[in-house]
Design an enzyme around this catalytic site. Structure first.
Site, PDB file in Angstrom:
ATOM      1  N   CYS A 273      -5.538   3.889   2.604  1.00 18.30           N
ATOM      2  CA  CYS A 273      -5.698   2.901   3.668  1.00 18.30           C
ATOM      3  C   CYS A 273      -7.288   3.017   4.333  1.00 18.30           C
ATOM      4  O   CYS A 273      -8.311   2.741   3.738  1.00 18.30           O
ATOM      5  CB  CYS A 273      -4.849   2.764   4.750  1.00 18.30           C
TER       6      CYS A 273
ATOM      7  N   GLU B  79       1.311   2.560   2.239  1.00 16.74           N
ATOM      8  CA  GLU B  79       1.396   3.343   3.098  1.00 16.74           C
ATOM      9  C   GLU B  79       2.507   3.681   3.933  1.00 16.74           C
ATOM     10  O   GLU B  79       3.191   2.637   4.307  1.00 16.74           O
ATOM     11  CB  GLU B  79      -0.154   3.170   3.995  1.00 16.74           C
TER      12      GLU B  79
ATOM     13  N   LYS C 153      -3.879  11.056   4.919  1.00 17.10           N
ATOM     14  CA  LYS C 153      -5.106  10.159   5.258  1.00 17.10           C
ATOM     15  C   LYS C 153      -6.103  11.134   5.931  1.00 17.10           C
ATOM     16  O   LYS C 153      -5.868  11.953   6.775  1.00 17.10           O
ATOM     17  CB  LYS C 153      -4.735   9.007   6.368  1.00 17.10           C
TER      18      LYS C 153
END
Length: 585
Positions: A161, A44, A125
């Protein structure tokens, strides 16, 4: 079934070094190609480093990230690496009109797929964590896309994530959308026992998604945070297939047998799915290569040996010190060496992190120092080969006392401040980074001197309770080679030695008792009644709560140090200094 060889690039980016991180991406992609990989996945926010904090709100920083992404895609193709797809995290921006409450520039914690010189797919995200060390509502806007690219006949989905940790969102639609593999770039900080939670989480999400899952995590230190790697691959049933090392950069290569995609795919397509959290996720499908690879002999999967709990903590502390020194350009460190357990462990961590030749220690005996304080410190120097000098402070303290009358605690603290002044002066003269040696128990209770033993630039054991300090010292001494810490430093009763016959227990309970209470009050946020119900002595609860609450102003001025517990004094625990709330005492 189709075969894929995936390479998880468990790497250590540097925040803000976008050009350097891009160079690392090219280098590691070349290594992955040399290993015969069909796909390489980076962590990430790899291009920018993570967490970049308020840097993401700067237009110049976001534009550099976006431009570098396209440039590195083209460079991969120019260097003959374009046919190897790369998934990489970076900072993007959403095309949203500015509005009140939205982060400036609408930044995205994004991931991209690079192939044949182009950025062929993007995602961001969806779930933005806003707990513990995370402030992502402050920095990012939410993504709403799940890219699925077909690679050698296998549909590969990409999520980021936190989307793995929360219900709903992109991961919840993977099964319905159909994918043979879910890859997840991560920036997941270390804390004790997180590796067990991480594996269980990946297994559960793989079963829910109905496909194999590849989890790649970064490694290294970034100010207070330490990333432990621990990248892993599980199959569709949640069974562990392969697992990388902890606290070590590694190109982790694993061969997988995955189901071939059943749906015919031509032009890129966009479909909407209910994300099961009140939002809609758009699945974007991209064709990279339709035909499976020719069958080949797979490499045996690797499951790296796990570190035990104390080894994990010790490696996290070493990693935090090493990268703080390296990434901030320091050549050496300096600390006061008292012969006690805290400075002994700090010196040992530093020596393991950067080499004993770059560690400088100063022995500063006072009129109250015991003989064993000097001999224990000298024995550690002999065992480890760190640099050392002796600077007695008795005459310096006396010079202060001739000019100003100090008694009691003020006189005790003067000695600590003289030591802090000497260390900072040597730091200025030689460019050393000053390491403070205070532990979490001391910081919690205010058992430290502001501008004395708290003076410095980095605090290696700031998040380590005193009882754990002893355990770590014993663990380190049990490793192969000469035990680096003198036994007497471990076994003798702790003392600040600022007055005759002083002992820590003059003002503090036994550390095992204290630390149990501190875990509940500081790390678990229990109130007074909860603490007593948990079995803590009511009188001690009253005393310790008062000590902890009154010391907040000291902790706010303490240097950063590596986080190892669920709640450290720093990014995790943010209390007002000016604060009249008190637990009912």
């Amino acid at each position: 079934m189709a075969q894929l060889r995936i390479a998880l690039a468990q790497t250590n980016p540097v925040v803000g070094n976008i050009a350097g991180n891009a160079e690392t991406l090219v280098e590691w992609t070349r290594r992955a190609a040399g290993r015969g990989a069909h796909l390489v996945v980076f962590p990430e926010m790899f291009l920018t480093g993570y967490p970049a904090e308020d840097l993401v709100l700067r237009s110049s920083f976001a534009e550099a990230s976006i431009a570098t992404l396209s440039e590195v895609a083209a460079r991969l193709a120019d260097e003959g690496l374009g046919d190897l797809p790369v998934v990489v995290g970076y900072l993007d921006r959403a095309d949203l009109a500015p509005r009140v409450g939205q982060p400036k520039g609408a930044p995205l914690d994004a991931a991209a797929v690079l192939h044949r010189g182009r950025v062929v797919a993007k995602s961001a995200k969806h779930h933005l964590p806003n707990y513990g060390v995370f402030d992502e509502y402050r920095y990012f806007v939410r993504g709403d896309r799940l890219p699925i690219f077909r690679l050698h006949g296998v549909d590969v989905a990409v999520a980021l994530c936190e989307d793995l940790w929360q219900e709903g969102g992109p991961v919840s639609v993977v099964a319905e959308a159909g994918a043979g593999l879910l890859v997840v770039p991560n920036g997941s900080p270390y804390e004790t026992n997180k590796d067990d939670v991480r594996l269980e989480l990946c297994a559960r999400r793989a079963r829910e998604a109905g496909c194999a899952l590849a989890y790649v995590n970064m490694v290294g230190g970034q100010d207070e945070l330490v990333f432990d790697g621990d990248s892993l691959v599980v199959d569709a049933s949640g069974a562990l297939v392969a697992r990388a090392s902890q606290f070590r950069e590694e190109l982790f290569v694993t061969d997988l047998e995955l189901p071939e995609a059943a749906v015919e795919l031509g032009e890129p397509s966009h479909d909407s799915y209910d994300a099961h959290d009140g939002t809609v996720i758009t699945v974007e499908r991209v064709l990279l290569s339709a035909d499976p690879v020719e069958p080949y002999e797979p490499e045996p999967p690797v499951v790296a040996e796990r570190l035990d709990d104390l080894a994990e903590i010790y490696h996290a502390l070493v990693t935090g010190v090493r990268d703080y020194v390296r990434k901030n350009g320091f050549k050496s460190v300096i600390l006061g060496l008292s012969g006690g357990i805290d400075s002994a462990l700090t010196a040992t961590i530093a020596a393991d992190a950067i080499g004993p030749e770059r560690v400088h220690t100063v022995l500063m005996p006072s009129r109250y120092s015991s003989d064993h304080s000097i001999t224990d410190a000298e024995e550690l120097v002999r065992r480890q080969g760190v640099n050392a000098q002796v600077v007695p402070i008795a005459d310096i303290v006396s010079a202060f006392e001739k000019e100003i009358a100090l008694t009691g605690l003020a006189a005790e603290n003067l000695q600590a401040r003289v030591r802090g002044m000497l260390l900072m002066s040597l730091s200025n003269e030689h460019g050393h980074l000053v390491l403070t040696t205070g532990n979490k128990s001391e910081l919690a209770t205010g058992y430290s001197t502001l501008y004395g033993d708290s003076a410095g630039g980095y605090a290696p054991i700031k998040d380590v309770l005193k009882s754990v300090v002893w355990k770590l010292a014993e663990w380190r001494n049990a490793q192969p080679g000469v035990p680096p810490i003198p036994e007497n430093s471990i076994t003798k009763e702790p003392s600040a030695e600022l007055r005759p016959d002083q002992r820590d227990t003059d003002s503090l309970p036994q550390y095992e008792v204290l630390d149990s209470l501190l875990r509940d009050y500081v790390e678990r946020d229990m109130g007074r009644d909860e603490l007593i119900a948990a079995g803590h002595d009511p009188e001690l609860v009253t005393k310790v709560i008062r000590m902890v609450d009154l010391a907040e102003y000291k902790r706010r001025q303490y240097p950063p140090g590596p986080k190892i517990t669920p709640k450290n004094f720093g990014r995790d625990r943010r209390l007002p200094i000016t604060n009249r709330w008190r637990e009912r005492l």
